[in-house]
Design a protein around this motif. Structure first.
Motif, PDB file in Angstrom:
ATOM      1  N   ARG A  43       0.873  -1.031   0.014  1.00 25.85           N
ATOM      2  CA  ARG A  43       0.160  -0.198  -0.091  1.00 25.85           C
ATOM      3  C   ARG A  43       0.938   1.293   0.173  1.00 25.85           C
ATOM      4  N   TYR A  44       2.027   1.208   0.432  1.00 25.83           N
ATOM      5  CA  TYR A  44       2.929   2.386   0.864  1.00 25.83           C
ATOM      6  C   TYR A  44       3.618   2.582  -0.481  1.00 25.83           C
ATOM      7  N   LEU A  45       4.372   1.652  -1.173  1.00 26.18           N
ATOM      8  CA  LEU A  45       5.102   1.866  -2.203  1.00 26.18           C
ATOM      9  C   LEU A  45       4.411   2.176  -3.330  1.00 26.18           C
ATOM     10  N   SER A  46       5.188   2.640  -4.529  1.00 23.97           N
ATOM     11  CA  SER A  46       4.726   2.836  -5.844  1.00 23.97           C
ATOM     12  C   SER A  46       4.482   1.454  -6.411  1.00 23.97           C
ATOM     13  N   PRO A  47       3.435   1.036  -7.294  1.00 24.91           N
ATOM     14  CA  PRO A  47       3.250  -0.034  -7.712  1.00 24.91           C
ATOM     15  C   PRO A  47       4.333  -0.691  -8.441  1.00 24.91           C
ATOM     16  N   ARG A  48       5.313   0.046  -9.149  1.00 26.68           N
ATOM     17  CA  ARG A  48       6.379  -0.468  -9.789  1.00 26.68           C
ATOM     18  C   ARG A  48       7.247  -1.377  -8.794  1.00 26.68           C
ATOM     19  N   TYR A  49       7.298  -0.763  -7.422  1.00 22.78           N
ATOM     20  CA  TYR A  49       8.262  -1.352  -6.616  1.00 22.78           C
ATOM     21  C   TYR A  49       7.583  -2.650  -5.732  1.00 22.78           C
ATOM     22  N   THR A  50       6.400  -2.978  -6.024  1.00 26.71           N
ATOM     23  CA  THR A  50       5.602  -3.841  -5.105  1.00 26.71           C
ATOM     24  C   THR A  50       5.760  -5.309  -5.590  1.00 26.71           C
ATOM     25  N   THR A  51       6.184  -5.782  -6.599  1.00 26.37           N
ATOM     26  CA  THR A  51       5.969  -7.001  -7.218  1.00 26.37           C
ATOM     27  C   THR A  51       6.768  -7.849  -5.999  1.00 26.37           C
ATOM     28  N   PRO A  52       7.999  -7.749  -5.755  1.00 29.70           N
ATOM     29  CA  PRO A  52       8.226  -9.039  -4.937  1.00 29.70           C
ATOM     30  C   PRO A  52       7.551  -9.208  -3.474  1.00 29.70           C
ATOM     31  N   TYR A  53       6.979  -8.101  -2.906  1.00 32.42           N
ATOM     32  CA  TYR A  53       6.060  -7.930  -1.717  1.00 32.42           C
ATOM     33  C   TYR A  53       4.908  -8.791  -2.113  1.00 32.42           C
ATOM     34  N   HIS A  54       4.019  -8.358  -3.230  1.00 30.52           N
ATOM     35  CA  HIS A  54       2.947  -9.132  -3.501  1.00 30.52           C
ATOM     36  C   HIS A  54       3.156 -10.629  -3.428  1.00 30.52           C
ATOM     37  N   ALA A  55       4.268 -11.086  -4.116  1.00 29.84           N
ATOM     38  CA  ALA A  55       4.583 -12.564  -4.109  1.00 29.84           C
ATOM     39  C   ALA A  55       4.698 -12.934  -2.681  1.00 29.84           C
ATOM     40  N   SER A  56       5.766 -12.064  -1.882  1.00 26.78           N
ATOM     41  CA  SER A  56       5.766 -12.756  -0.764  1.00 26.78           C
ATOM     42  C   SER A  56       4.552 -13.004   0.145  1.00 26.78           C
ATOM     43  N   GLN A  57       3.648 -11.745  -0.082  1.00 29.90           N
ATOM     44  CA  GLN A  57       2.321 -11.744   0.646  1.00 29.90           C
ATOM     45  C   GLN A  57       1.542 -13.131   0.312  1.00 29.90           C
ATOM     46  N   ALA A  58       1.584 -13.341  -0.980  1.00 27.60           N
ATOM     47  CA  ALA A  58       0.739 -14.680  -1.604  1.00 27.60           C
ATOM     48  C   ALA A  58       1.405 -15.875  -0.877  1.00 27.60           C
ATOM     49  N   VAL A  59       2.596 -15.918  -0.727  1.00 26.78           N
ATOM     50  CA  VAL A  59       3.187 -17.153  -0.188  1.00 26.78           C
ATOM     51  C   VAL A  59       2.812 -17.193   1.257  1.00 26.78           C
ATOM     52  N   ALA A  60       2.643 -16.100   1.949  1.00 28.07           N
ATOM     53  CA  ALA A  60       2.449 -15.976   3.306  1.00 28.07           C
ATOM     54  C   ALA A  60       0.785 -16.361   3.449  1.00 28.07           C
ATOM     55  N   TYR A  61       0.043 -16.083   2.616  1.00 22.39           N
ATOM     56  CA  TYR A  61      -1.353 -16.564   2.347  1.00 22.39           C
ATOM     57  C   TYR A  61      -1.326 -17.737   2.255  1.00 22.39           C
ATOM     58  N   VAL A  62      -0.954 -18.457   1.490  1.00 20.23           N
ATOM     59  CA  VAL A  62      -0.919 -20.040   1.091  1.00 20.23           C
ATOM     60  C   VAL A  62      -0.688 -20.612   2.196  1.00 20.23           C
ATOM     61  N   SER A  63       0.282 -20.160   2.837  1.00 23.28           N
ATOM     62  CA  SER A  63       0.961 -20.983   4.307  1.00 23.28           C
ATOM     63  C   SER A  63       0.057 -20.986   5.337  1.00 23.28           C
ATOM     64  N   TRP A  64      -0.701 -19.581   5.324  1.00 28.29           N
ATOM     65  CA  TRP A  64      -1.687 -19.523   6.441  1.00 28.29           C
ATOM     66  C   TRP A  64      -2.965 -20.274   5.946  1.00 28.29           C
ATOM     67  N   ALA A  65      -3.214 -20.474   4.668  1.00 25.30           N
ATOM     68  CA  ALA A  65      -4.418 -21.266   4.190  1.00 25.30           C
ATOM     69  C   ALA A  65      -4.172 -22.759   4.583  1.00 25.30           C
ATOM     70  N   ALA A  66      -2.928 -23.318   4.422  1.00 24.43           N
ATOM     71  CA  ALA A  66      -2.475 -24.556   4.885  1.00 24.43           C
ATOM     72  C   ALA A  66      -2.733 -25.016   6.133  1.00 24.43           C
ATOM     73  N   GLN A  67      -2.251 -23.901   7.027  1.00 17.25           N
ATOM     74  CA  GLN A  67      -2.234 -24.060   8.408  1.00 17.25           C
ATOM     75  C   GLN A  67      -3.588 -24.288   8.980  1.00 17.25           C
ATOM     76  N   LEU A  68      -4.484 -23.159   8.287  1.00 19.26           N
ATOM     77  CA  LEU A  68      -6.121 -23.325   8.734  1.00 19.26           C
ATOM     78  C   LEU A  68      -6.614 -24.648   8.216  1.00 19.26           C
ATOM     79  N   ALA A  69      -6.250 -25.311   7.023  1.00 14.23           N
ATOM     80  CA  ALA A  69      -6.751 -26.393   6.497  1.00 14.23           C
ATOM     81  C   ALA A  69      -6.434 -27.627   7.492  1.00 14.23           C
ATOM     82  N   ASP A  70      -5.428 -27.467   8.000  1.00 11.83           N
ATOM     83  CA  ASP A  70      -4.797 -28.381   8.894  1.00 11.83           C
ATOM     84  C   ASP A  70      -5.382 -28.700  10.264  1.00 11.83           C
TER      85      ASP A  70
END
Length: 195
Positions: A43-70
């Motif tokens: 939210r803070y950075l200009s969109p051209r700098y956010t790509t790796p953080y979107h990807a890391s956020q996605a991985v965190a959500y996937v891990s969270w989803a797996a934890q909740l499913a377990d």
């Protein structure tokens, strides 16, 4: 710095500190805190700098989803998975040539949703960009293997020595062979994976 489009050194320090904190949260299994930190950065950075953080956020959500499913919280797991998909989509929109994003989304489709078709589509897209992408090759190998295993149930239910059973056996054999081919290619391109 802002006149030439670069983040200030102070902003860079804050982003690095927040990213490091998010990484540690994820390593400690606090995926909610990790996802929140990555969201703050995007939210803070200009969109051209956010790509790796979107990807890391996605991985965190996937891990969270797996934890909740377990934990048996399937509805919440699906919500987190959808958030992961949104974050993967944002990263892919910004860098559509980044093959790892497709692989990671494919892993989420495969492991969280069990959607072999979507997983295969993501792995295939990654391979179109990088034909030697070992993780995409392994992913497709596992998709074909699982499809063949799923056919075994249908084979067992089909009438013995019937055309249906023979057809299913042939289809399963072809899927096992495809899986084997993808695993061989992965081992060829990355001998360390073979060990």
């Amino acid at each position: 710095y802002s006149r030439i489009g670069l983040p200030s050194s102070r902003t860079f320090t804050w982003v690095q500190a927040t990213n490091n904190r998010a990484t540690l949260y994820a390593q400690l299994g606090d995926f909610a805190a990790a996802a929140a930190d990555y969201a703050t950065i995007t939210r803070y950075l200009s969109p051209r700098y956010t790509t790796p953080y979107h990807a890391s956020q996605a991985v965190a959500y996937v891990s969270w989803a797996a934890q909740l499913a377990d934990e048996g919280q399937d509805d919440k797991a699906l919500e987190r998975y959808q958030q992961a998909q949104d974050a993967f989509d944002a990263a892919i929109e910004q860098e559509p040539e980044h093959s790892d994003f497709y692989v990671w989304r494919g892993v989420a489709d495969h492991n969280i949703l069990g959607d072999l078709d979507k997983a295969a589509e993501n792995y295939t897209t990654a391979l179109l960009q990088d034909p030697e992408h070992v993780d995409a090759l392994l992913g497709l190998g596992w998709v074909f293997y699982q499809e063949a295993e799923n056919l075994r149930k249908e084979i067992a239910a089909a009438p013995v020595d019937s055309l249906q059973q023979t057809s299913l056996q042939t289809e399963a054999r072809l899927k096992y062979q495809a899986a084997l081919q993808y695993f061989r290619l992965a081992a060829l391109y990355d001998p360390q994976q073979a060990n």
